[in-house]
Scaffold this motif. Sequence first.
Motif, PDB file in Angstrom:
ATOM      1  N   UNK A  40      30.057  36.263  22.502  1.00  0.00           N
ATOM      2  CA  UNK A  40      29.478  37.612  22.468  1.00  0.00           C
ATOM      3  C   UNK A  40      28.109  37.573  21.810  1.00  0.00           C
ATOM      4  N   UNK A  41      27.229  38.423  22.303  1.00  0.00           N
ATOM      5  CA  UNK A  41      25.869  38.482  21.783  1.00  0.00           C
ATOM      6  C   UNK A  41      25.444  39.941  21.696  1.00  0.00           C
ATOM      7  N   UNK A  45      29.148  37.232  27.214  1.00  0.00           N
ATOM      8  CA  UNK A  45      28.504  36.258  28.105  1.00  0.00           C
ATOM      9  C   UNK A  45      29.411  35.838  29.254  1.00  0.00           C
ATOM     10  N   UNK A  46      30.730  35.937  29.081  1.00  0.00           N
ATOM     11  CA  UNK A  46      31.646  35.542  30.148  1.00  0.00           C
ATOM     12  C   UNK A  46      31.617  36.519  31.324  1.00  0.00           C
ATOM     13  N   UNK A  75      32.147  28.803  20.796  1.00  0.00           N
ATOM     14  CA  UNK A  75      32.528  30.137  21.276  1.00  0.00           C
ATOM     15  C   UNK A  75      32.625  31.123  20.116  1.00  0.00           C
ATOM     16  N   UNK A  76      32.857  30.621  18.917  1.00  0.00           N
ATOM     17  CA  UNK A  76      32.992  31.396  17.695  1.00  0.00           C
ATOM     18  C   UNK A  76      34.142  32.386  17.764  1.00  0.00           C
ATOM     19  N   UNK A  77      35.098  32.122  18.612  1.00  0.00           N
ATOM     20  CA  UNK A  77      36.245  33.027  18.707  1.00  0.00           C
ATOM     21  C   UNK A  77      37.497  32.247  19.072  1.00  0.00           C
ATOM     22  N   UNK A  78      38.627  32.892  18.855  1.00  0.00           N
ATOM     23  CA  UNK A  78      39.914  32.299  19.213  1.00  0.00           C
ATOM     24  C   UNK A  78      40.610  33.168  20.259  1.00  0.00           C
ATOM     25  N   UNK A  79      39.917  34.142  20.775  1.00  0.00           N
ATOM     26  CA  UNK A  79      40.514  35.046  21.756  1.00  0.00           C
ATOM     27  C   UNK A  79      40.398  34.457  23.156  1.00  0.00           C
ATOM     28  N   UNK A  80      41.273  34.893  24.022  1.00  0.00           N
ATOM     29  CA  UNK A  80      41.260  34.415  25.393  1.00  0.00           C
ATOM     30  C   UNK A  80      39.998  34.897  26.111  1.00  0.00           C
TER      31      UNK A  80
END
Length: 187
Positions: free
Chosen positions: A16-17, A23-24, A44-49
Amino acid sequence: MSTNFGFSTWNIHGISSYVLGDKSKNKDFLDDINNIDFIFLTETWCKTNIDIPGFRAFVSDTAMPYTNQVCRKSGGTTLLTKIIFEKFVSIVKNSKHFLWYKISKDLLNAEKDLFLCGVYIPPEKSVYFENEIFDELKNDIVSFESRGNVMILGDFNARTCKLEDFISNDGNNFINVTSENCLQAET
């Protein structure tokens, strides 16, 4: 099944930005990955799907901030694989720096399974860098190469600056000396 597959890695610098949003969902990003079968997204700085049409996402652990002053997680690796290959892919190890998958030899039409590793190694000066990272990677490679072929993709943060940008035999503790002929993948 085909034996030609596209593999890639992309440091996405946060899924995310503030400027680009998610961005996906970006059309340019989706167009770029459309012809790739297996793609590692790093940082990715995240653990979410991550939900991308036509792909299945396998998400790694991320490093949690060490202090409350840090506003985001670090690292994070996601393997995107085309949905048609999903049944041939399984996670064999998930950590904050490495994400190991087994791709079945049945899909590859090969004698051995392929162990694919997505790597995110923080920069050496980062508070998230740990000296044991390379020992862990070396041990994983030895373990998985005894069970099949190994491929490693990702962001090693391997800046050379004024250092040699080639493998030297002097003081090398991690990379075995190989000839150029040994660099071809066995599939």
